[in-house]
Write an enzyme that holds these catalytic residues in place. Structure first.
Site, PDB file in Angstrom:
ATOM      1  N   LYS B 116       1.865  -3.857  -9.796  1.00  0.00           N
ATOM      2  CA  LYS B 116       1.229  -4.705  -8.792  1.00  0.00           C
ATOM      3  C   LYS B 116       1.534  -6.195  -8.987  1.00  0.00           C
ATOM      4  O   LYS B 116       1.874  -6.893  -8.032  1.00  0.00           O
ATOM      5  CB  LYS B 116      -0.290  -4.465  -8.806  1.00  0.00           C
ATOM      6  CG  LYS B 116      -0.929  -5.028  -7.562  1.00  0.00           C
ATOM      7  CD  LYS B 116      -2.294  -4.482  -7.269  1.00  0.00           C
ATOM      8  CE  LYS B 116      -2.793  -5.264  -6.055  1.00  0.00           C
ATOM      9  NZ  LYS B 116      -3.922  -4.644  -5.396  1.00  0.00           N
ATOM     10  N   PHE B 202     -11.472 -12.475  -1.166  1.00  0.00           N
ATOM     11  CA  PHE B 202     -12.135 -11.335  -0.529  1.00  0.00           C
ATOM     12  C   PHE B 202     -12.144 -11.517   0.983  1.00  0.00           C
ATOM     13  O   PHE B 202     -12.603 -12.543   1.496  1.00  0.00           O
ATOM     14  CB  PHE B 202     -13.574 -11.185  -1.039  1.00  0.00           C
ATOM     15  CG  PHE B 202     -14.302 -10.059  -0.368  1.00  0.00           C
ATOM     16  CD1 PHE B 202     -13.924  -8.740  -0.604  1.00  0.00           C
ATOM     17  CD2 PHE B 202     -15.346 -10.303   0.520  1.00  0.00           C
ATOM     18  CE1 PHE B 202     -14.583  -7.698   0.020  1.00  0.00           C
ATOM     19  CE2 PHE B 202     -15.999  -9.255   1.162  1.00  0.00           C
ATOM     20  CZ  PHE B 202     -15.617  -7.952   0.903  1.00  0.00           C
ATOM     21  N   LYS B 237      -6.107   6.843   5.165  1.00  0.00           N
ATOM     22  CA  LYS B 237      -5.839   6.579   6.579  1.00  0.00           C
ATOM     23  C   LYS B 237      -6.135   7.822   7.420  1.00  0.00           C
ATOM     24  O   LYS B 237      -5.806   8.945   7.036  1.00  0.00           O
ATOM     25  CB  LYS B 237      -4.366   6.186   6.762  1.00  0.00           C
ATOM     26  CG  LYS B 237      -4.038   4.861   6.090  1.00  0.00           C
ATOM     27  CD  LYS B 237      -2.543   4.626   6.038  1.00  0.00           C
ATOM     28  CE  LYS B 237      -2.225   3.406   5.166  1.00  0.00           C
ATOM     29  NZ  LYS B 237      -0.798   3.339   4.800  1.00  0.00           N
ATOM     30  N   GLU B 275       2.914  -3.439   2.921  1.00  0.00           N
ATOM     31  CA  GLU B 275       1.535  -3.399   3.410  1.00  0.00           C
ATOM     32  C   GLU B 275       0.880  -4.775   3.322  1.00  0.00           C
ATOM     33  O   GLU B 275       1.009  -5.483   2.307  1.00  0.00           O
ATOM     34  CB  GLU B 275       0.708  -2.376   2.614  1.00  0.00           C
ATOM     35  CG  GLU B 275       1.224  -0.957   2.814  1.00  0.00           C
ATOM     36  CD  GLU B 275       0.209   0.105   2.390  1.00  0.00           C
ATOM     37  OE1 GLU B 275       0.254   1.199   2.961  1.00  0.00           O
ATOM     38  OE2 GLU B 275      -0.613  -0.179   1.501  1.00  0.00           O
ATOM     39  N   ARG B 292       8.925   4.602  -0.117  1.00  0.00           N
ATOM     40  CA  ARG B 292       9.196   5.977   0.349  1.00  0.00           C
ATOM     41  C   ARG B 292       8.959   6.042   1.847  1.00  0.00           C
ATOM     42  O   ARG B 292       8.472   5.096   2.438  1.00  0.00           O
ATOM     43  CB  ARG B 292       8.217   6.940  -0.332  1.00  0.00           C
ATOM     44  CG  ARG B 292       6.777   6.443  -0.133  1.00  0.00           C
ATOM     45  CD  ARG B 292       5.728   7.429  -0.490  1.00  0.00           C
ATOM     46  NE  ARG B 292       4.450   6.781  -0.758  1.00  0.00           N
ATOM     47  CZ  ARG B 292       3.549   6.409   0.142  1.00  0.00           C
ATOM     48  NH1 ARG B 292       3.796   6.610   1.429  1.00  0.00           N
ATOM     49  NH2 ARG B 292       2.416   5.842  -0.190  1.00  0.00           N
ATOM     50  N   VAL B 295       3.565   8.976   5.652  1.00  0.00           N
ATOM     51  CA  VAL B 295       2.970   9.957   6.559  1.00  0.00           C
ATOM     52  C   VAL B 295       3.088   9.461   7.999  1.00  0.00           C
ATOM     53  O   VAL B 295       3.472  10.193   8.905  1.00  0.00           O
ATOM     54  CB  VAL B 295       1.482  10.188   6.204  1.00  0.00           C
ATOM     55  CG1 VAL B 295       0.830  11.126   7.212  1.00  0.00           C
ATOM     56  CG2 VAL B 295       1.332  10.743   4.797  1.00  0.00           C
TER      57      VAL B 295
END
Lengths: 165, 451, 165, 451
Positions: B116, B202, B237, B275, B292, B295
């Site tokens: 990350k 936040f 999701k 993202e 990758r 979905v």
């Protein structure tokens, strides 16, 4: 029981399985049948069964043996038919290539008729360049070598049939 | 092009890849666990090899078994699908060592983007806007106060080793921060044996927006626009759509260029997703990269007309992007995807078992990606996604109406599915308005309880 | 067991499954059968049965009568249960609107308890502004008026139940 | 827009119309015969009314029954689908008299275009190229010789009352004409009680090409490009595609303009199709007009992105074309449709019965229009079409490959279907080359016999 009858019985058993029947008794002048299936009936009974079956037959010789069990049970009470022998299959625990001997040209680990012990090496399955020795999980006589040397094998594929003692 | 490809996955994505290969004249090899013997990916592949018992760790995640299968089937390449081994850099390395082409990015890049903080630094360097926060671990409450001042309140404190909400605190001002910092750190130390904390800005009501990219092995990168995936339950999701109502053509273009530069810098190739979170003011922040196919790739396919899986195969075979995508990318109409899971639609308990009736909706603008069928079995060992229902319309309104129609014609009996949940969501005013965020499902459940 | 018998058996098993019967014994001079199904019967057995069924029930009261026949046969050997009365339904031969009387306010063509003859007018079904008189196709007592006056009826929908004499 | 629509049809087209209505918020009423009680069009409509026994003449073709159903259900409009009552001008007139909107052209126009010679004259006047031939009945062999001279050999003599090839002769020169004329006329007189003959130019190897049009009720007509339907068996279309390889953008544009003018002249409205034959030199000739939605409308939908059934509904509700189609029509990619019939794939005997397994292919670019399902029944009373499989690709090659993939995943058990036939056609070199004509299937069967 003649071949015809056996075919009929096979049809009956398959029909009962497809309909998820657990127990079946029938009595007639000439015939008395009692069938009780072990465990739960096959998952995915109808549907694509025939195609599936042919694939299974091609890729996994173990499957027919599994089907044979309930037939044998069903036949028992009917008459003094020759008992169908249930042999133990040693299966491949990994995917790879089957070799009957430790190196090309060397004699096979075991031959038909040999008596083997639990833990005795029966063959090699090569996976990712590693030679994995496959040991017998039963003591008895080697009746049949199911896979030919040099052939690829998948997980769970039967390699040897052994008459347990 | 490849002669033969092994698909190291199961379910709908395995069938999706098999279908793409078939259409390209490539032979396919399915691998399967004993639980998937009667699956369609096994039925429709040219060859199928059983690689282990039902548990994923013993079969689909078993690297030696997959590689051995690839070797005995003599394949040129492996497509990993999503999940399972798809972001496992070690697996990609073993493929390389075994002279089998891994259809995905190079393992070095996968590893880098999997870390990350490395991913953050990489994107920051390439001028991709990242979520403000501490650069790594915070030493103590004083450093926390300094970081918070720089990031701006509210901030969220997170345990480096964290997960499941533990060791996590939202702080709205400097007064409450020291106490919250210490609580969270103690909680994390107790829970994970590691009290290390980091901090992020936040966002109260973020939207989840992600960009699809394709990159060839010759240094060319292309952005195919975004997907909106804010309809989530516990970070899973449920519904995805393309385009996002929040992304203007100008913003799409700008972000596309930034992303392109960033991925060219790191030597990325094949398909990937960047993202972002978007805050209430429409500002967008990088959060992570998925290396990758995803979905929800289908919604991008529906609006761009580009087949992403075929593109993956062609890229891996060495083709240039310019020969794969010959016209400028255009976004046409609107596409929405519902994930149909084998779960109870209210309790979300998994619902494995035998499907007794299965009617898939069809017709104009309806796409179904599934490996299920009447008499099929949903095994209890894997994730619960049994089908993706994708609807494409001239605009969002038509796509939503089409989805309602299609959901009403999607019949699954014998197991529970999320179809009734989707039907309720598509009748919900907030969802239909498009003015929602990742907290949507919480409010939706509240409304459902009240009514 | 000949092919005919197997077909019979197949029919029987399918019937039992459709009716979600778990166990079944039967004894006849020439045949004795005992069947026990595995596990619970499938939810909503085949296809869209439950939905279909409710629609059938709603739109065609004839359907259950058809189902009743084999059940009655099966029940026969069990006990001397009260016989299920089979009434004759007069059905609408056309789509339209059902009226019990020739004009608003006028008395109905027939009332419950009336004896009717074959060819006697029972009601009117209006279709495309035409009043179609519906005649009884059986002689007997009017037991029940199934459709309310002014209601739309579809083809084959039951209008009156009549105890044939 | 309409509040409630009755669908006077069955099978896939009934479900197609129901789906379009649902997506537009219109309530739907299905009508059905006793044989179709368990059909999906009955299940998925909001209301369903049984209108008669199985035979079409007693149910779906029974005008009073359909109109009564429309009245008791209190609908605003009736969609006739294709076949059945769709081109029955009397039915459209009864609808009008009953104050129910018929979703199709005005009955006067349907009647006019249903008369072959009137349709020819109408099109001729509007400068649409028509197949050269005699203007009506030929008096005797001398007139036949004159006409043949004008039309040019080869010509085909056809019985006015003809059908099934009887009373039909191909003449290649003036010497053989008189004898053939007399033979054909005698044959027709014996077979149909009417020896009247007419003549048309004979095209040895024609292609069947048709243009889809939409017209509103305000005088605006639009052509949506063509479909190629040359793959036929005994005049039954088997495979249709869009666009045709034989129509250049220029020709498409020109013909579109001519058609537009012709239909504006006759006051056409709603959807329609103009059918042409193309000769070996690429010249195109009008043969007839179909005044309804067609089975193969889907391939046009796939390449234009326009929903033709929704357009029909909006036109019938009085909307203008300019509000329905807001952008210039563009042809994108290539679409092919296979008709999946319940027939033996070699003997073509109808195969009614219960479907025991039904797996529909899905995925990217695959559309299935069907009202069948596992456990469904194909009744013996109606036409044998049980599903349409439509594939859309970037080009014809991709569409064909996709079709092969989809056919291989289309599982129907319990009855015979034409799926295996389609698989063979899609592997045939002549079909793949695109250089074929309406005699393709004859040659194909010859090849099959030889191999």
């Amino acid at each position: 029981m003649d071949g015809n009858k056996l075919d009929e019985l096979r049809e009956l058993v398959e029909f009962l399985k497809a309909n998820e029947i657990a127990e079946f008794d029938m009595e007639r002048e000439d015939l008395k049948v009692r069938i009780k299936f072990a465990g739960e009936p096959a998952v995915g009974a109808p549907g694509f069964d025939m195609a599936q079956l042919s694939r299974l037959m091609a890729s996994a010789p173990a499957a027919p043996a599994q089907l044979a069990v309930p037939v044998a049970v069903a036949a028992e009470p009917v008459a003094a038919a020759a008992p169908v022998e249930v042999l133990h299959n040693v299966k491949s625990p990994i995917v790879g290539t089957f070799y009957e001997s430790p190196s090309p040209g060397a004699p096979a680990f075991v031959k038909i008729g040999d008596q083997v012990e639990v833990g005795q090496v029966l063959c090699i399955v090569e996976a990712m360049k590693l030679m994995n020795e496959i040991e017998s999980d039963v003591a008895g006589e080697v009746v049949r070598q199911i896979t030919a040397s040099g052939q690829p094998v998948e997980y769970g594929q039967a390699l040897f049939a052994i008459r347990a003692r | 092009m490849f002669r033969k490809v092994l698909i190291a996955n199961r379910g709908e994505i395995a069938l999706r890849v098999i279908s793409a290969c078939k259409e390209m004249g490539i032979r396919t090899v399915a691998v399967y666990s004993e639980a998937d013997r009667n699956s369609l990916h096994v039925r429709f592949a040219d060859e199928a090899i059983c690689i282990g018992p039902p548990r994923s760790s013993d079969s689909y995640l078993n690297v030696p078994a997959v590689i051995s299968a690839a070797e005995i089937a003599d394949v040129d390449a492996i497509h990993p699908g999503y999940g399972l081994l798809s972001e496992n850099a070690n697996f990609a390395e073993v493929c390389r060592a075994s002279n089998i082409k891994f259809i995905g990015p190079p393992p070095e890049v996968t590893r880098m983007m999997g870390e990350k903080s490395t991913a953050r630094q990489t994107m920051k360097k390439a001028k991709v806007p990242i979520l403000p926060g501490s650069d790594g671990v915070i030493a103590d409450e004083n450093e926390a106060l300094e970081w918070a001042k720089e990031v701006g309140y509210p901030v969220i404190l997170k345990a480096v080793a964290g997960g499941g909400g533990r060791g996590m605190r939202i702080c709205r001002n400097a007064e409450e921060l020291p106490a919250l910092y210490n609580q969270a750190s103690t909680e994390a130390a107790n829970a994970f044996g590691n009290g290390d904390m980091y901090m992020e800005k936040f966002i109260e009501r973020p939207r989840h927006i992600e960009f699809q990219v394709l990159a060839d092995e010759h240094g060319n990168v292309m952005s195919l626009g975004e997907r909106e995936c804010s309809i989530q339950r516990r970070h899973q999701k449920l519904i995805e759509e393309a385009p996002s109502l929040m992304i203007t053509p100008k913003l799409r273009d700008e972000l596309g260029k930034t992303i392109k530069k960033a991925l060219e810098n790191i030597g990325y190739w094949n398909a990937g997703t960047i993202e972002f979170l978007m805050d209430e003011d429409g500002k967008i922040y990088f959060i992570e990269m998925n290396t990758r196919i995803q979905v929800e790739h289908c919604v991008t396919e529906m609006v761009t007309g580009i087949d992403l899986v075929k593109a993956q195969l062609r890229i891996a075979a060495g083709e240039k992007l310019s020969s794969i995508i010959t016209k400028p990318v255009e976004i046409r109409g609107h596409a929405i995807e519902c994930r149909i899971n084998a779960e109870h639609p209210e309790k979300f308990t998994p619902s494995a078992g035998k499907i007794t009736a299965f009617n898939v909706p069809g017709g104009n603008g309806v796409r179904v990606d599934t490996a299920q069928y009447a008499e099929g079995v949903v095994p209890p060992y894997y994730d619960s996604l049994i089908a993706k229902l994708i609807c494409h319309g001239a605009d969002r309104e038509e796509a939503m109406n089409k989805m309602q129609r299609a959901l009403s014609q999607f019949v699954v009996q014998g197991i529970h599915t999320t179809i009734p949940l989707h039907e309720k969501i598509f009748a919900d005013e907030e969802f239909r308005s498009g003015a929602f965020d990742t907290k949507f499902m919480e409010r939706f459940f509240e409304r459902q309880k009240e009514s």
